[in-house]
Design a protein around this motif. Structure first.
Motif, short mmCIF file in Angstrom:
data_model
loop_
_atom_site.label_atom_id
_atom_site.label_comp_id
_atom_site.label_asym_id
_atom_site.label_seq_id
_atom_site.Cartn_x
_atom_site.Cartn_y
_atom_site.Cartn_z
N THR A 63 0.58 -1.16 -0.10
CA THR A 63 -0.02 0.03 0.13
C THR A 63 0.99 1.44 0.03
O THR A 63 1.79 1.22 0.78
N TYR A 64 0.61 2.22 -0.87
CA TYR A 64 1.36 3.34 -1.13
C TYR A 64 0.40 4.51 -0.75
O TYR A 64 -0.75 4.72 -1.19
N VAL A 65 1.03 5.46 0.10
CA VAL A 65 0.19 6.51 0.40
C VAL A 65 1.13 7.80 0.10
O VAL A 65 2.08 8.29 0.11
N VAL A 66 0.42 8.83 -0.90
CA VAL A 66 0.99 10.03 -1.51
C VAL A 66 -0.07 11.35 -1.07
O VAL A 66 -1.08 10.97 -1.09
N GLU A 67 0.57 12.54 -0.73
CA GLU A 67 -0.29 13.54 -0.59
C GLU A 67 -0.33 14.42 -1.80
O GLU A 67 0.83 14.90 -2.49
N ALA A 68 -1.44 14.71 -2.34
CA ALA A 68 -1.53 15.70 -3.19
C ALA A 68 -1.69 17.26 -2.79
O ALA A 68 -2.18 17.46 -1.66
N GLN A 69 -0.82 18.07 -3.30
CA GLN A 69 -0.76 19.58 -3.07
C GLN A 69 -1.67 20.01 -3.71
O GLN A 69 -1.69 21.56 -3.50
N SER A 70 -2.60 19.76 -4.68
CA SER A 70 -3.53 20.43 -5.46
C SER A 70 -4.69 19.48 -5.43
O SER A 70 -4.71 18.22 -5.19
N THR A 71 -5.93 20.15 -5.78
CA THR A 71 -7.19 19.41 -5.94
C THR A 71 -7.46 18.70 -7.32
O THR A 71 -8.37 18.34 -7.68
N GLU A 72 -6.51 19.30 -8.25
CA GLU A 72 -6.66 18.94 -9.81
C GLU A 72 -5.30 18.14 -9.80
O GLU A 72 -4.25 18.66 -9.90
N LEU A 73 -5.36 16.75 -10.42
CA LEU A 73 -4.33 16.17 -10.61
C LEU A 73 -4.44 15.46 -11.99
O LEU A 73 -5.53 15.12 -12.58
N ASN A 74 -3.22 15.31 -12.73
CA ASN A 74 -3.27 14.41 -14.09
C ASN A 74 -2.60 13.34 -13.84
O ASN A 74 -1.61 13.18 -13.04
N PHE A 75 -3.18 12.37 -14.53
CA PHE A 75 -2.67 10.99 -14.37
C PHE A 75 -2.05 10.29 -15.43
O PHE A 75 -2.26 10.74 -16.51
N THR A 76 -0.70 9.74 -14.95
CA THR A 76 -0.04 9.11 -16.22
C THR A 76 0.54 7.84 -15.57
O THR A 76 0.83 7.51 -14.43
N THR A 77 0.77 6.83 -16.50
CA THR A 77 1.47 5.64 -16.07
C THR A 77 2.28 5.04 -17.17
O THR A 77 2.01 5.41 -18.39
N ASN A 78 3.18 4.24 -16.98
CA ASN A 78 4.23 3.63 -18.28
C ASN A 78 3.79 2.07 -18.39
O ASN A 78 4.20 1.53 -19.06
N TYR A 79 2.70 1.76 -17.87
CA TYR A 79 2.22 0.53 -17.84
C TYR A 79 1.52 -0.12 -19.12
O TYR A 79 1.48 -1.19 -19.58
N GLY A 80 0.78 0.87 -19.73
CA GLY A 80 0.13 0.39 -20.95
C GLY A 80 -1.22 -0.33 -20.58
O GLY A 80 -1.95 -0.01 -19.44
N ASP A 81 -1.42 -1.57 -21.17
CA ASP A 81 -2.39 -2.33 -20.74
C ASP A 81 -1.93 -3.39 -19.68
O ASP A 81 -3.01 -4.28 -19.42
N ASP A 82 -0.84 -3.28 -19.38
CA ASP A 82 -0.35 -4.26 -17.95
C ASP A 82 -0.77 -3.80 -16.71
O ASP A 82 -0.33 -4.38 -15.87
N LEU A 83 -1.76 -3.10 -16.60
CA LEU A 83 -2.13 -2.48 -15.14
C LEU A 83 -3.58 -2.16 -15.33
O LEU A 83 -4.04 -1.61 -16.14
N THR A 84 -4.29 -2.85 -14.22
CA THR A 84 -5.83 -2.77 -14.08
C THR A 84 -5.72 -2.07 -12.87
O THR A 84 -5.05 -2.50 -11.89
N MET A 85 -6.60 -0.72 -13.07
CA MET A 85 -6.54 0.23 -12.16
C MET A 85 -7.95 0.65 -11.83
O MET A 85 -8.74 1.14 -12.50
N PHE A 86 -8.52 0.43 -10.54
CA PHE A 86 -9.80 0.86 -10.13
C PHE A 86 -9.48 1.94 -9.28
O PHE A 86 -8.66 2.21 -8.19
N ILE A 87 -10.53 3.07 -9.50
CA ILE A 87 -10.56 4.33 -8.57
C ILE A 87 -11.59 4.58 -8.10
O ILE A 87 -12.72 4.40 -8.49
N GLN A 88 -11.83 4.92 -6.58
CA GLN A 88 -12.84 5.28 -5.91
C GLN A 88 -12.68 6.42 -5.30
O GLN A 88 -11.73 6.94 -4.54
N TYR A 89 -13.37 7.42 -5.52
CA TYR A 89 -13.73 8.57 -4.92
C TYR A 89 -14.40 8.57 -3.40
O TYR A 89 -15.75 7.92 -3.70
N ARG A 90 -14.00 8.86 -2.29
CA ARG A 90 -14.64 8.75 -1.18
C ARG A 90 -14.70 9.92 -0.21
O ARG A 90 -13.74 10.61 -0.27
#
Length: 191
Positions: A63-90
């Motif tokens: 488990t990784y925890v990072v802190e956002a300095q802004s309320t607007e973030l852009n997402f990027t990854t170098n995985y391509g299709d090799d990463l299945t990512m689920f996101i939940q806003y809570r």
């Protein structure tokens, strides 16, 4: 002198064979392979529904925890299709912390269990860009197949010319007041 050299070569060969045997991976029975892929489907279903409490904690890799300095973030990854990512806003998450949990995803190659060869994730936020990138895990596997005998320094380099893609699975939990922009629609939103 010649006899000594032959004895030394024979002893060295014996030591090598003993050590190589410890790296040998046995073929996985088909029933176990099928059962593991059913576990994968079950974990994916629980993640898709946001039912994290239904997943056995032994399936959590990190488990990784990072802190956002802004309320607007852009997402990027170098995985391509090799990463299945689920996101939940809570709305029950505090502050600006984003939590990324990597789950074990059972993988096999020609009947050999390659689950422990999953790459390491790097998770960070730099200049309002939220990154999930792959690190590499050094692995050495002897006797996987006749053509593919050693995988070393990452998952896409092998002596036989094969590349093995590992589908890593992550669940990202984000506070409601933070928005992550995903230009490539990589993130699967969980309600």
């Amino acid at each position: 002198l010649i006899i000594g050299i032959y004895v030394l070569l024979g002893f060295s060969s014996f030591i090598y064979l003993v050590l190589a045997k410890n790296q040998h991976i046995e073929l996985m029975p088909k029933a176990i392979e099928d059962e593991r892929f059913q576990h994968n489907e079950q974990i994916h279903a629980h993640l898709r529904e946001g039912k994290l409490n239904q997943i056995n904690s032994s399936y959590v890799i990190a488990t990784y925890v990072v802190e956002a300095q802004s309320t607007e973030l852009n997402f990027t990854t170098n995985y391509g299709d090799d990463l299945t990512m689920f996101i939940q806003y809570r709305d029950d998450l505090d502050l600006n912390e984003i939590r990324v949990t990597a789950y074990k995803n059972f993988m096999s190659y020609n009947g050999y269990d390659m689950t422990d060869a999953s790459p390491i994730l790097n998770v960070d936020i730099v200049d309002n860009i939220f990154y999930i990138t792959s690190g590499y895990k050094n692995i050495k596997v002897a006797n996987v197949t006749g053509q593919l005998s050693i995988l070393e320094d990452g998952i896409h380099k092998s002596t036989g010319g094969y590349a093995i893609g590992f589908n890593q699975v992550v669940f990202i939990e984000v506070p409601n007041h933070i928005t992550i922009h995903d230009d490539f629609d990589s993130l699967i939103t969980v309600k």
